[in-house]
Design a protein around this motif. Sequence first.
Motif, mmCIF file in Angstrom:
data_model
loop_
_atom_site.group_PDB
_atom_site.id
_atom_site.type_symbol
_atom_site.label_atom_id
_atom_site.label_comp_id
_atom_site.label_asym_id
_atom_site.label_seq_id
_atom_site.Cartn_x
_atom_site.Cartn_y
_atom_site.Cartn_z
ATOM 1 N N TYR A 167 14.965 10.221 -5.668
ATOM 2 C CA TYR A 167 15.901 11.014 -6.464
ATOM 3 C C TYR A 167 15.297 12.404 -6.688
ATOM 4 O O TYR A 167 14.149 12.538 -7.113
ATOM 5 C CB TYR A 167 16.147 10.343 -7.808
ATOM 6 N N VAL A 168 16.096 13.442 -6.416
ATOM 7 C CA VAL A 168 15.622 14.815 -6.576
ATOM 8 C C VAL A 168 16.583 15.570 -7.487
ATOM 9 O O VAL A 168 17.800 15.550 -7.272
ATOM 10 C CB VAL A 168 15.534 15.535 -5.209
ATOM 11 N N ARG A 187 14.263 24.371 -5.591
ATOM 12 C CA ARG A 187 14.601 24.948 -4.286
ATOM 13 C C ARG A 187 14.695 23.829 -3.252
ATOM 14 O O ARG A 187 13.712 23.153 -2.964
ATOM 15 C CB ARG A 187 13.545 25.963 -3.864
ATOM 16 N N LEU A 188 15.889 23.640 -2.730
ATOM 17 C CA LEU A 188 16.124 22.529 -1.801
ATOM 18 C C LEU A 188 16.683 23.035 -0.478
ATOM 19 O O LEU A 188 17.424 24.016 -0.436
ATOM 20 C CB LEU A 188 17.099 21.513 -2.411
ATOM 21 N N LYS A 200 13.653 19.337 2.093
ATOM 22 C CA LYS A 200 12.517 20.164 1.676
ATOM 23 C C LYS A 200 12.728 20.519 0.211
ATOM 24 O O LYS A 200 13.687 21.208 -0.146
ATOM 25 C CB LYS A 200 12.438 21.419 2.536
ATOM 26 N N ALA A 201 11.855 20.011 -0.653
ATOM 27 C CA ALA A 201 11.961 20.202 -2.099
ATOM 28 C C ALA A 201 10.802 21.059 -2.579
ATOM 29 O O ALA A 201 9.649 20.613 -2.566
ATOM 30 C CB ALA A 201 11.945 18.847 -2.812
ATOM 31 N N ASP A 202 11.120 22.299 -2.953
ATOM 32 C CA ASP A 202 10.088 23.267 -3.344
ATOM 33 C C ASP A 202 8.980 23.350 -2.290
ATOM 34 O O ASP A 202 7.793 23.431 -2.601
ATOM 35 C CB ASP A 202 9.497 22.908 -4.715
ATOM 36 N N GLY A 203 9.405 23.295 -1.020
ATOM 37 C CA GLY A 203 8.476 23.471 0.084
ATOM 38 C C GLY A 203 7.910 22.206 0.681
ATOM 39 O O GLY A 203 7.431 22.207 1.815
ATOM 40 N N ALA A 204 7.949 21.089 -0.068
ATOM 41 C CA ALA A 204 7.421 19.814 0.432
ATOM 42 C C ALA A 204 8.555 18.985 1.029
ATOM 43 O O ALA A 204 9.594 18.796 0.395
ATOM 44 C CB ALA A 204 6.748 19.041 -0.700
ATOM 45 N N VAL A 205 8.364 18.482 2.256
ATOM 46 C CA VAL A 205 9.418 17.730 2.936
ATOM 47 C C VAL A 205 9.375 16.257 2.525
ATOM 48 O O VAL A 205 8.318 15.613 2.594
ATOM 49 C CB VAL A 205 9.288 17.858 4.463
#
Length: 286
Positions: A167-168, A187-188, A200-205
Motif C-alpha cells: 500500500y502506497v 512522488r510516484l 517508483k515511490a520517491d525514487g525507490a522502485v
Amino acid sequence: MYDMIIIGGGPAGLSAAVAAQGRGKQVLVISNPAEHNPLSKAPVIHNYLGLPGRSGRALMEEFTRHALDMGAELRTGRVLTVMNMGESFCLTVGSDVYECKKLILAGGISRGSKYPGEEALVGHGVSYCATCDGMLYRKRAVVVIGRAKDAPLEANYLAQIGCQVTYVSPSAPAGLDSAIPAVRAGRLEIVGEGSVSGVKADGAVIPCEGVFILRETVAPNDLLPELALEDGYIRVNRSMETNLPGIYAAGDCTGKPLQISKAVGEGLIAAQAAAEAIEAETQQKA
C-alpha cells in the motif's frame, strides 16, 4: 432498470435529478458523500441568484433535500466501470451493478492529476477497480495507491483474495490490515515497457505486476475512453449530449465558468434532453 443514472451529486447532478423526476422518470444519483463536494466547503456563496449569503453546505443540503423530495434515489459510492449494453448502460459501484437507459455525467472536474506512466499502461496493469480486476492478480504482487478514504478496505480485499499487496500513500492509512506493508511516498511513477513492472515511490522502485489507483473520483474519460474532450473538459452540444449516444454531461465537467448557476442550468437541459429521447424511443417501439 432506471430511466437515468446521474454520476455526481453536486448542483448539476441534483438539478438533473429534479428535472428528470418532474418528467416522471426514475432516477438514481451516485456520488461521493456530500461533504466531499467542493461546494460544501465554501463558507459563503454570494452569486447564486435569489439565495445570497448561504454557505455552500446549506445550499447542498437544500439541493439534496429537493431531489429526495421529488423521489430521486441517492447512492453514496464511486462508479468504477461503465459498460454500454447497446440499449442500456451498466455501472458498477463496488460489488453492485446498476442499469439505466440514459447516463448523465455530472461529476465535476477530476482533481487528481495522472501519475507519470499511468495513462500509457491503463489496461496493461493499471486498474481503478479492485473488485473488478483483483482476481486477475491472485498470487501476484500488486501496489495499491491509496488516494480515497475507502482505499485501505479495497487493499484488504485484494490481500484476502490472495494478492501480494503493498500500500502506497502520502500519509498513514486508517483501517489497513497490519499485515499489508505500507509505504509513505508523495512522488510516484508507474514504470514498465508494455505492461506494469513496478511503481517508483520517491525514487525507490516497488516491483509489481498490477497497480490499483484508487482516487476519490475517476476521470470521465477513464470510465469512457472514447469520450470526446475539448481543452480537458467533456465536449457537449446545446442539448448537453456527448459524442457517445445516450450519454449526456453537465456542470463543471463541461467547462468554464465553474459556477453553480451554470451547473444547475446544464443539469436541467441534460435531464430534459434525456427524458425526451426516452419518450421518443418508447413511442417508436409502441
